[in-house]
Design a protein around this motif. Structure first.
Motif, PDB file in Angstrom:
ATOM      1  N   MET A  30       8.760   6.525 -37.977  1.00 55.38           N
ATOM      2  CA  MET A  30       9.412   7.329 -36.944  1.00 55.38           C
ATOM      3  C   MET A  30       9.381   8.809 -37.293  1.00 55.38           C
ATOM      4  SD  MET A  30      12.595   5.174 -35.493  1.00 55.38           S
ATOM      5  CE  MET A  30      13.567   5.139 -36.982  1.00 55.38           C
ATOM      6  N   ARG A  31       9.280   9.118 -38.593  1.00 52.60           N
ATOM      7  CA  ARG A  31       9.264  10.528 -38.996  1.00 52.60           C
ATOM      8  C   ARG A  31       7.853  11.092 -39.075  1.00 52.60           C
ATOM      9  NH1 ARG A  31      13.306  10.196 -43.900  1.00 52.60           N
ATOM     10  NH2 ARG A  31      15.280  10.024 -42.794  1.00 52.60           N
ATOM     11  N   TRP A  33       4.245  12.512 -38.015  1.00 58.99           N
ATOM     12  CA  TRP A  33       3.909  13.390 -36.895  1.00 58.99           C
ATOM     13  C   TRP A  33       2.606  13.038 -36.208  1.00 58.99           C
ATOM     14  CZ3 TRP A  33       6.697  16.451 -34.054  1.00 58.99           C
ATOM     15  CH2 TRP A  33       7.911  16.889 -34.562  1.00 58.99           C
ATOM     16  N   LYS A  36       2.569  11.232 -32.827  1.00 61.29           N
ATOM     17  CA  LYS A  36       3.181  12.004 -31.745  1.00 61.29           C
ATOM     18  C   LYS A  36       2.206  13.038 -31.210  1.00 61.29           C
ATOM     19  CE  LYS A  36       7.468  11.192 -34.072  1.00 61.29           C
ATOM     20  NZ  LYS A  36       8.366  11.666 -35.115  1.00 61.29           N
ATOM     21  N   ILE A  37       1.508  13.684 -32.154  1.00 61.62           N
ATOM     22  CA  ILE A  37       0.533  14.690 -31.739  1.00 61.62           C
ATOM     23  C   ILE A  37      -0.630  14.024 -31.005  1.00 61.62           C
ATOM     24  CG2 ILE A  37      -1.146  16.367 -32.624  1.00 61.62           C
ATOM     25  CD1 ILE A  37       1.077  16.869 -34.851  1.00 61.62           C
ATOM     26  N   GLY A  39      -0.448  11.278 -29.225  1.00 65.88           N
ATOM     27  CA  GLY A  39       0.045  10.955 -27.877  1.00 65.88           C
ATOM     28  C   GLY A  39       0.055  12.176 -26.984  1.00 65.88           C
ATOM     29  N   GLY A  40       0.516  13.308 -27.531  1.00 66.78           N
ATOM     30  CA  GLY A  40       0.554  14.538 -26.739  1.00 66.78           C
ATOM     31  C   GLY A  40      -0.835  14.971 -26.318  1.00 66.78           C
ATOM     32  N   LEU A  43      -2.137  12.772 -23.543  1.00 65.94           N
ATOM     33  CA  LEU A  43      -1.514  13.035 -22.249  1.00 65.94           C
ATOM     34  C   LEU A  43      -2.011  14.342 -21.652  1.00 65.94           C
ATOM     35  CD1 LEU A  43       2.112  11.759 -22.549  1.00 65.94           C
ATOM     36  CD2 LEU A  43       0.201  10.816 -21.315  1.00 65.94           C
ATOM     37  N   LEU A  44      -2.229  15.340 -22.512  1.00 67.70           N
ATOM     38  CA  LEU A  44      -2.789  16.604 -22.012  1.00 67.70           C
ATOM     39  C   LEU A  44      -4.170  16.343 -21.416  1.00 67.70           C
ATOM     40  CD1 LEU A  44      -1.924  19.580 -21.942  1.00 67.70           C
ATOM     41  CD2 LEU A  44      -3.360  19.948 -23.934  1.00 67.70           C
ATOM     42  N   VAL A  47      -3.772  14.664 -18.009  1.00 63.58           N
ATOM     43  CA  VAL A  47      -3.409  15.584 -16.931  1.00 63.58           C
ATOM     44  C   VAL A  47      -4.642  16.375 -16.468  1.00 63.58           C
ATOM     45  CG1 VAL A  47      -2.089  17.646 -16.417  1.00 63.58           C
ATOM     46  CG2 VAL A  47      -0.996  15.759 -17.564  1.00 63.58           C
ATOM     47  N   TRP A 231       7.899   7.525 -28.832  1.00 63.34           N
ATOM     48  CA  TRP A 231       8.493   8.729 -29.423  1.00 63.34           C
ATOM     49  C   TRP A 231       9.908   8.919 -28.893  1.00 63.34           C
ATOM     50  CZ3 TRP A 231       6.183  14.356 -28.865  1.00 63.34           C
ATOM     51  CH2 TRP A 231       6.830  15.203 -29.775  1.00 63.34           C
ATOM     52  N   ILE A 232      10.052   8.865 -27.563  1.00 61.18           N
ATOM     53  CA  ILE A 232      11.372   9.040 -26.959  1.00 61.18           C
ATOM     54  C   ILE A 232      12.331   7.968 -27.482  1.00 61.18           C
ATOM     55  CG2 ILE A 232      12.621   8.894 -24.771  1.00 61.18           C
ATOM     56  CD1 ILE A 232      10.134  10.143 -23.449  1.00 61.18           C
ATOM     57  N   LEU A 235      13.406   8.616 -31.067  1.00 58.90           N
ATOM     58  CA  LEU A 235      14.369   9.715 -31.177  1.00 58.90           C
ATOM     59  C   LEU A 235      15.781   9.197 -30.938  1.00 58.90           C
ATOM     60  CD1 LEU A 235      12.605  12.740 -29.439  1.00 58.90           C
ATOM     61  CD2 LEU A 235      13.085  12.415 -31.861  1.00 58.90           C
ATOM     62  N   ARG A 238      16.888   7.102 -33.937  1.00 58.15           N
ATOM     63  CA  ARG A 238      17.316   7.909 -35.096  1.00 58.15           C
ATOM     64  C   ARG A 238      18.696   8.518 -34.860  1.00 58.15           C
ATOM     65  NH1 ARG A 238      12.028  11.425 -35.919  1.00 58.15           N
ATOM     66  NH2 ARG A 238      13.248  12.539 -37.465  1.00 58.15           N
ATOM     67  N   THR A 239      18.935   8.975 -33.622  1.00 58.09           N
ATOM     68  CA  THR A 239      20.265   9.522 -33.325  1.00 58.09           C
ATOM     69  C   THR A 239      21.336   8.457 -33.530  1.00 58.09           C
ATOM     70  OG1 THR A 239      19.088  10.666 -31.575  1.00 58.09           O
ATOM     71  CG2 THR A 239      21.440  10.987 -31.657  1.00 58.09           C
TER      72      THR A 239
ATOM     73  N   PHE B  46       3.926  19.682 -18.892  1.00 54.83           N
ATOM     74  CA  PHE B  46       3.796  18.739 -19.990  1.00 54.83           C
ATOM     75  C   PHE B  46       3.991  19.440 -21.329  1.00 54.83           C
ATOM     76  CE2 PHE B  46       1.239  16.651 -23.216  1.00 54.83           C
ATOM     77  CZ  PHE B  46       2.037  15.539 -23.350  1.00 54.83           C
ATOM     78  N   PHE B  50       6.693  18.487 -24.163  1.00 55.94           N
ATOM     79  CA  PHE B  50       6.245  18.219 -25.529  1.00 55.94           C
ATOM     80  C   PHE B  50       7.000  19.111 -26.511  1.00 55.94           C
ATOM     81  CE2 PHE B  50       3.282  18.471 -29.120  1.00 55.94           C
ATOM     82  CZ  PHE B  50       3.000  17.127 -29.296  1.00 55.94           C
ATOM     83  N   LEU B  53      10.495  17.884 -27.022  1.00 57.44           N
ATOM     84  CA  LEU B  53      10.565  16.702 -27.884  1.00 57.44           C
ATOM     85  C   LEU B  53      10.365  17.077 -29.343  1.00 57.44           C
ATOM     86  CD1 LEU B  53       8.711  13.995 -25.781  1.00 57.44           C
ATOM     87  CD2 LEU B  53      11.105  14.032 -26.418  1.00 57.44           C
ATOM     88  N   ASP B  57      13.001  16.424 -32.258  1.00 56.78           N
ATOM     89  CA  ASP B  57      12.589  15.631 -33.418  1.00 56.78           C
ATOM     90  C   ASP B  57      12.933  16.371 -34.708  1.00 56.78           C
ATOM     91  OD1 ASP B  57      11.041  14.220 -35.400  1.00 56.78           O
ATOM     92  OD2 ASP B  57       9.975  13.286 -33.747  1.00 56.78           O
ATOM     93  N   ILE B  60      16.640  16.353 -35.425  1.00 53.19           N
ATOM     94  CA  ILE B  60      17.109  15.074 -35.963  1.00 53.19           C
ATOM     95  C   ILE B  60      16.665  14.924 -37.411  1.00 53.19           C
ATOM     96  CG2 ILE B  60      16.915  12.569 -35.718  1.00 53.19           C
ATOM     97  CD1 ILE B  60      16.717  13.005 -32.700  1.00 53.19           C
ATOM     98  N   SER B  61      15.434  15.348 -37.715  1.00 54.19           N
ATOM     99  CA  SER B  61      14.944  15.268 -39.101  1.00 54.19           C
ATOM    100  C   SER B  61      15.850  16.068 -40.024  1.00 54.19           C
ATOM    101  CB  SER B  61      13.523  15.813 -39.192  1.00 54.19           C
ATOM    102  OG  SER B  61      12.643  15.000 -38.467  1.00 54.19           O
ATOM    103  N   GLU B  64      18.987  14.229 -40.643  1.00 49.44           N
ATOM    104  CA  GLU B  64      18.747  13.119 -41.566  1.00 49.44           C
ATOM    105  C   GLU B  64      18.685  13.607 -43.010  1.00 49.44           C
ATOM    106  OE1 GLU B  64      16.281  10.028 -38.675  1.00 49.44           O
ATOM    107  OE2 GLU B  64      15.223  11.555 -39.813  1.00 49.44           O
TER     108      GLU B  64
END
Lengths: 257, 68
Positions: A30-31, A33, A36-37, A39-40, A43-44, A47, A231-232, A235, A238-239, B46, B50, B53, B57, B60-61, B64
């Motif tokens: 989950m930590r 990166w 996440k990058i 995925g971003g 998605l870019l 689009v 990712w969502i 997050l 983790r919260t 977008f 991004f 987020l 993130d 939150i890190s 933690e």
């Protein structure tokens, strides 16, 4: 596939990071990166390419066929998130660890969020192609039923005060809801005539997805939306974990006093 | 003869164009380049999501890390 990817990454992380004494592989992923990058970026690309690459010229659908890159991945993401939630519910039942319950709840909640997005985008799309927001299409009905079972999950949990009981009943119900979703969304609508493509016995997307131009965008779009969904979800996991640990600390301190 | 050929080829040209234009697509939007405006707007939205987020993130890190 994503699960396999995560699992292999988990094993990889477990092997390489042994010396870094970071608590759990789940937390470590989950930590990270890179996904996440990734995925971003996907998605870019969705689009940009989703609007610029050619699509088949079909009557009635016209340019709305591009909704395939946005509406359908909502359901794929929902499915993956509900699957992860159900997996953690199974894990909770075998471990009895409340942390697993936090994972299950947050993944399921994110899945509900994506199902609402999928339903809304589907209704908007239907208004301009099938003629109305709601046409009692078998798939629409099945999905609505499935969403209701998941709404009931939140309500059920909200109604139980004791944490252990809430987690246990919630986990059992969550597994039931996931098992109900499969026939409601994937089997029953295919046995009857439906406005959705690929129903009446055929696998979905055969008509549109066969177009190689669309595949070029559709698969990256599905992967990208799934990664964003996870990712969502992570997050909020983790919260909630932080919240949970603070609560435990409070209880511990009260015990000392 | 030549006139006839020209008229036939013209007819064919129009016919081919008609075939392509049978289904309404956003060809106009594409030919005058305005589709790029839509792409830029969506890419901006977008990018904003991004960035949000990423910020969340990192926050939150940090929490933690502070906890440990």
């Amino acid at each position: 596939m994503l699960f396999l990817l995560c699992h292999s990454a988990e094993l990889f992380v477990r092997d390489t990071q042994k010396n870094l004494h970071l608590q759990k592989p789940d937390l470590l992923i989950m930590r990270l990166w890179w996904w996440k990058i990734l995925g971003g970026t996907l998605l870019l690309y969705t689009v940009i390419a989703g609007f610029l690459l050619p699509v088949p010229r079909l009557d009635i659908l016209n340019e709305t066929i591009r909704n395939l890159y946005f509406h359908v991945p909502m359901w794929f993401t929902m499915l993956a998130l509900f699957g992860a939630g159900a997996a953690y519910s199974v894990k909770y039942l075998s471990s009895g660890n409340l942390v697993d319950d936090i994972y299950a709840v947050q993944f399921t909640n994110a899945g509900i969020f994506f199902s609402i997005l999928g339903m809304l985008t589907g209704m908007e799309w239907a208004r301009y192609t099938w003629g109305s927001f709601w046409s009692n299409d078998p798939k629409q009905l099945g999905t609505a039923l499935s969403m209701l079972t998941y709404f009931a999950y939140s309500i059920l949990r909200g109604g139980i005060k004791d944490d252990e009981k809430k987690a246990r009943i919630g986990a059992v119900y969550n597994i039931f809801a996931f098992c109900m979703m499969i026939p409601l969304i994937f089997i029953l609508p295919r046995m009857v005539d439906s406005l959705h493509p690929g129903n009446g016995g055929n696998p979905a997307f055969s008509k549109y997805d066969l177009d190689s131009d669309m595949r070029l965008v559709f698969y990256p779009a599905v992967a990208g939306w799934m990664l964003l969904g996870f990712w969502i979800a992570t997050l909020s996991v983790r919260t909630q974990l932080l919240h949970f640990e603070l609560e435990q600390k409070d209880i511990h301190q009260k015990d000392i006093q | 003869m030549i006139k006839k050929l020209i008229s036939i080829s013209l007819f064919q040209l129009i016919f081919v164009i008609n075939l392509n234009a049978q289904t309404d697509m956003a060809d106009g939007l594409r030919s005058n380049g305005k589709i790029y405006v839509v792409v830029v707007v969506l890419a901006t939205i977008f990018a904003g999501i991004f960035a949000f987020l990423v910020k969340l993130d990192r926050k939150i890190s940090k929490l933690e890390k502070e906890k440990n």
